[in-house]
Design a protein around this motif. Sequence first.
Motif: not given
Lengths: 434, 419
Positions: A299-300, A303-306, A309, A330-331, B57, B121-122, B125, B128
């Motif tokens: 996750x880190x 997801x955290x790095x974008x 998703x 994939x984001x 976050x 980042x979100x 998400x 997406x």
Amino acid sequence: MPLSRSLPAAAVREATLDNGLKVLIQEVHTAPLASVWCWYRVGSRDEAPGLTGISHWCEHMNFKGTRNIPRDEMKGIIERYGGSWNGYTWIDQTTYLETASTEALDRMLFLEAERMDASLYDPAECESERNVIISELKGGENDPEQLLDHELTTAAFAVHPYRQPTIGWLPDLERMTRDDLYAHYRRYYVPSNATLVIAGDVDPDDVLARVEHHFGGIAARPRPERHTAIEPEVRAERRVILRRAGTTAYWRAGFHAPALTDPAFLPLLCADAVLTGAGGLNIWSGHKVPPPQRSARLYRALVDRGLASSIAGSLLPTEQPFLYYVAATVAEGRTLREVEDVVLDELGRIARDGITDGELAKARAQLRARFVYDGDSVTDIAHQLGYFETIASWRVYHDLAGRLGDVTIDEVNDAVRRCFRPENRTIGWFEPHE
Amino acid sequence: MPLFPNRHVLGNGATIITVENHTTPSIGMLVGVRAGSYQDPPGADGTAALVARLLDRGTATRTAASIADEVDSRGASLTIGAGRHQTSVSAICLADDLPAVAPIALDIVRSPSFPAEEVETRRAELLTAIAQEEDDPAARATDAMMEALYEKHPYKRRVRGTAASVARLSRADLQAFHGNWFTPCALTIVVAGDIDPAAVVDLVGSSLDAWTSAPPPSVTVPDAPLPGERRLIAVPMMNKAQTDVAYGFVGLRRTDPDYYAAWVMNNALGHFGLGGRLGESIRERQGMAYYVFSSLDATFGPGPLTIRAGVAPANVERTLASIDVELTRIVVEGLTSTEVAESKQYLAGSIPRQLETNAAIASFLMSAELFGLGLDLDARLPGILAGVTDAQVHAVARRLLHPPTATIAVAGPWRGTTP
């Protein structure tokens, strides 16, 4: 804050009828409910070429009328008591359940006895259900992740019938006959191949008397042997690429993994908690409680790095060695290659350097919590008993929480080293185009 | 066995509801803020959805990493989401961990910091997720139906927003949304499980201590104009294997006096057994669909009554005709006394099963509180259902179901009716 005042787990009462039917009963007196599950040792892994999907189709037919219950009356029986019912088929098993108020117990047992011995498999109903199942298959194909999962699993196994999709291959679904279905039913739906589980506000002696009444008259028949090819040791990394119109790219990998009763299963489950957050061992309802993954390694890293998703890991309890899956969405604006590089880098790192004491402690805490969440209803309590009895023994599940404390860092590190060897993996890409 | 919840309102207006359930040593906690996508400013669809993704976050006193470590190390599960009328934080944890987890669940609602890099980042998400829905026939059919059915009503707006609207959102927009709508008097906290209610009130109260702010503007949802004609919208997605049908009508509000009759009617129409009358016709008798059901979305406003089905493209027209036939029969003849009695009995009988887990109990009580239905609703429901008559069920069917003015969307490998 007061100490938890929960009830101690009640003992599981076990019995076997003369005809070989195994019965498990667990008293749970916190609500006036009872849950009945009937499990059969037959799943998609038992299916011969040309007959894939037959176990799942039989599951459907077993809701469509029995000698004493016409099709359109089957649904009313449980609804009368405010109950719910369902069933599922997977690779090792087929199961049927009802949960309703306690007064429904006798009806639920009657229903399962009828299903075991007296399903009609009316030819016109079989034909009608062919289209329903094909609709189910097509609905699944609308989902690129499900498509990718099927392609990946099929490629990961050269020989073992775990490679077959449980829904079956379309050509087989189009050609199978009522006689095929009925023969499969008669072969596998025998008392010695079944486990009946009852959990709830019940008296075990009363339950056993009713079980004897409803099931005792069903003729004993030999338990069918399960012939399963053994998957040879993997030698080559495999890759599948699915190219279709779509909007989002999906990355998925499958790694040959230990079966439930393999000593490496629990250590790998701890590793999965470190990588993606502990998901628990209840395939029926575990998805309702998302894993605690915000601090998990993948996750880190993703997801955290974008880069992705979402990320998920899944090690499911199976009778024979199956797959450990890692899946990422994939984001927007990122690529499959970027995601793959990071995942493989992380898996290489864990295989090389192992996990820390702190991570193992966290994995244990997460899994212990999951064992509590996975049993918060009579339906789930009954599910876990039957699921594990069907592929091993219900005691294995009950022992897991205790064995967690014994898992060592070395065991986890050995398990990940073995699991994440490059030749042990099959990688799948879903590449969307406009 | 009624729930017997306790209710406590803090000085700042936050409402705390507790229920003891000692079946397992765990807890379900649900924090609800009475604001969702309905409050998205004009042109800023998706604001609430993006705010929800940022809450965990980082806060004024906690980093995202420390929130992650605190929650994960205890095996607690934390889920955050925004719907049309509410933003929710749902936590599941062991009983002994509530003193650590509850303050986090409340802090992320009270003081999120919206770190700039996290916003990007979100946002990606959320974009997406929007893209994924673009490729999902079920989502496309429902969206198309909603946009047409609520053409002149705020419910046409998408809860997640669109790619264009979400791309435009700024950090300041998110902060403003939070400042305007996340106030203590818009907050309801429900805690169910292995608890001591008084201790929970103290715990929650101390986390929300000294949080005062003005009540948010009150929000009313207007009635939705009823369509004057039938509409059939095709959403061709030729890469898909099967079509999804969304066939709908404007429904009613949760507080509408006809709600319980509509609930019974909907159960018989599209749920009982394997999909009620619709399932019996379209799945069981005609074998056309693996799933067909109806759902009633009764909320602050008149959400839709939607019939959904997944069918092969060759069966679309026959499916729509079958739905028309079933609805028309119900409108003309009503449901049979047996059907009404069976549905009533089923719905009343299912209450203990539906209220077994902490999460289910918390969700039920949140709904009862939001709509002012009374926290003894579970005990009163059987009596309410018993009072629903055949005539009332028929009347609400005539009120809501009108095939000649249905709004229908079909997404998948289907280009429309053959002329």
